[in-house]
Design an enzyme around this catalytic site. Sequence first.
Site, PDB file in Angstrom:
ATOM      1  N   ASP A  65     -14.113  25.975  25.058  1.00 39.53           N
ATOM      2  CA  ASP A  65     -13.808  24.992  23.629  1.00 39.53           C
ATOM      3  C   ASP A  65     -15.277  25.898  23.098  1.00 39.53           C
ATOM      4  O   ASP A  65     -16.579  26.284  23.998  1.00 39.53           O
ATOM      5  CB  ASP A  65     -14.145  24.009  23.414  1.00 39.53           C
ATOM      6  CG  ASP A  65     -13.446  22.983  22.661  1.00 39.53           C
ATOM      7  OD1 ASP A  65     -12.019  23.850  22.451  1.00 39.53           O
ATOM      8  OD2 ASP A  65     -13.357  22.156  22.355  1.00 39.53           O
ATOM      9  N   TYR A  67     -18.786  25.582  21.565  1.00 42.67           N
ATOM     10  CA  TYR A  67     -20.229  24.568  21.715  1.00 42.67           C
ATOM     11  C   TYR A  67     -19.906  23.174  20.478  1.00 42.67           C
ATOM     12  O   TYR A  67     -19.736  24.069  19.677  1.00 42.67           O
ATOM     13  CB  TYR A  67     -21.710  25.016  21.773  1.00 42.67           C
ATOM     14  CG  TYR A  67     -21.911  25.681  22.781  1.00 42.67           C
ATOM     15  CD1 TYR A  67     -21.818  25.505  24.388  1.00 42.67           C
ATOM     16  CD2 TYR A  67     -22.159  27.134  22.935  1.00 42.67           C
ATOM     17  CE1 TYR A  67     -21.780  26.171  25.728  1.00 42.67           C
ATOM     18  CE2 TYR A  67     -22.645  28.046  24.075  1.00 42.67           C
ATOM     19  CZ  TYR A  67     -22.141  27.083  25.407  1.00 42.67           C
ATOM     20  OH  TYR A  67     -22.297  28.430  26.253  1.00 42.67           O
ATOM     21  N   PHE A  78     -19.015  31.170  25.853  1.00 48.53           N
ATOM     22  CA  PHE A  78     -21.032  30.680  26.847  1.00 48.53           C
ATOM     23  C   PHE A  78     -21.898  31.157  25.219  1.00 48.53           C
ATOM     24  O   PHE A  78     -22.720  31.180  25.804  1.00 48.53           O
ATOM     25  CB  PHE A  78     -20.549  31.912  27.682  1.00 48.53           C
ATOM     26  CG  PHE A  78     -19.607  31.763  28.768  1.00 48.53           C
ATOM     27  CD1 PHE A  78     -19.696  30.438  29.597  1.00 48.53           C
ATOM     28  CD2 PHE A  78     -18.409  32.045  28.781  1.00 48.53           C
ATOM     29  CE1 PHE A  78     -18.815  29.372  30.242  1.00 48.53           C
ATOM     30  CE2 PHE A  78     -17.641  31.475  29.258  1.00 48.53           C
ATOM     31  CZ  PHE A  78     -17.456  30.204  30.971  1.00 48.53           C
ATOM     32  N   HIS A 187     -16.546  27.874  37.897  1.00 45.88           N
ATOM     33  CA  HIS A 187     -17.114  28.059  36.713  1.00 45.88           C
ATOM     34  C   HIS A 187     -18.669  28.266  36.867  1.00 45.88           C
ATOM     35  O   HIS A 187     -19.398  27.981  38.047  1.00 45.88           O
ATOM     36  CB  HIS A 187     -16.687  26.990  36.045  1.00 45.88           C
ATOM     37  CG  HIS A 187     -16.781  26.709  34.343  1.00 45.88           C
ATOM     38  ND1 HIS A 187     -17.784  26.871  34.320  1.00 45.88           N
ATOM     39  CD2 HIS A 187     -15.905  27.542  33.678  1.00 45.88           C
ATOM     40  CE1 HIS A 187     -17.798  27.068  32.425  1.00 45.88           C
ATOM     41  NE2 HIS A 187     -16.954  26.969  32.323  1.00 45.88           N
TER      42      HIS A 187
END
Length: 221
Positions: A65, A67, A78, A187
């Site tokens: 998703d 931010y 990211f 992750h």
Amino acid sequence: MDVKMHDSWKPVLNEEFEKPYFTELISFVKSEYTTKVCYPKGSQIFSAFDHCHFDQVKVVIIGQDPYHGPNQANGLCFSVNDGIPFPPSLYNIFREIETDLGKPLPKTGNLERWADQGVFLLNATLTVRQSEAGSHQGKGWEKFTDAVIKQISAEKENVVFLLWGGFAQKKAALIDASKHHILKSGHPSPLSANRGFWFGNKHFSKTNIFLKAKGLKEIEW
């Protein structure tokens, strides 16, 4: 449906743009951006496709998703805009690069510099409502981005797919592992990284070793 992204992607994705679900998705996104505060800004929704042209894709990193805080998201997974503090996952990515390659933490978390070298930074969902994580999931973005991954797998070869965490690793089913190089790890989020599933994966040096072996230019992480 006219979608603003680099022309190199149009022949690859034109069929997808004409499907009913995509028309409904764009209608939903336009409505959301008109009535709510959403991220990234409209001009950056397809930034991953603008900065990394289809014929230049060498590495694919899959996020979930965007931010959902003010001025963070810039359309690359990211990545954050210049001047924004590193979110925890991005900070852990830079820490791994520091250990793996001996490179100091950068001054900015804006990963456009990666994308411009052929790192395709794709979120599964390309938009989100402010302060509401996952608010645009299940509206069609996942179907579209799965199709993008399938097309990269089918049309290209020797692409490095970096699959971080369970969500990204489910996408391995879309990738032809006989043509591409898949690297998996936990992750980079603190929950996973602090339990030993991220640090030490050496994905950045491993990616460059593979690219060099295939006669491709290495990424300057």
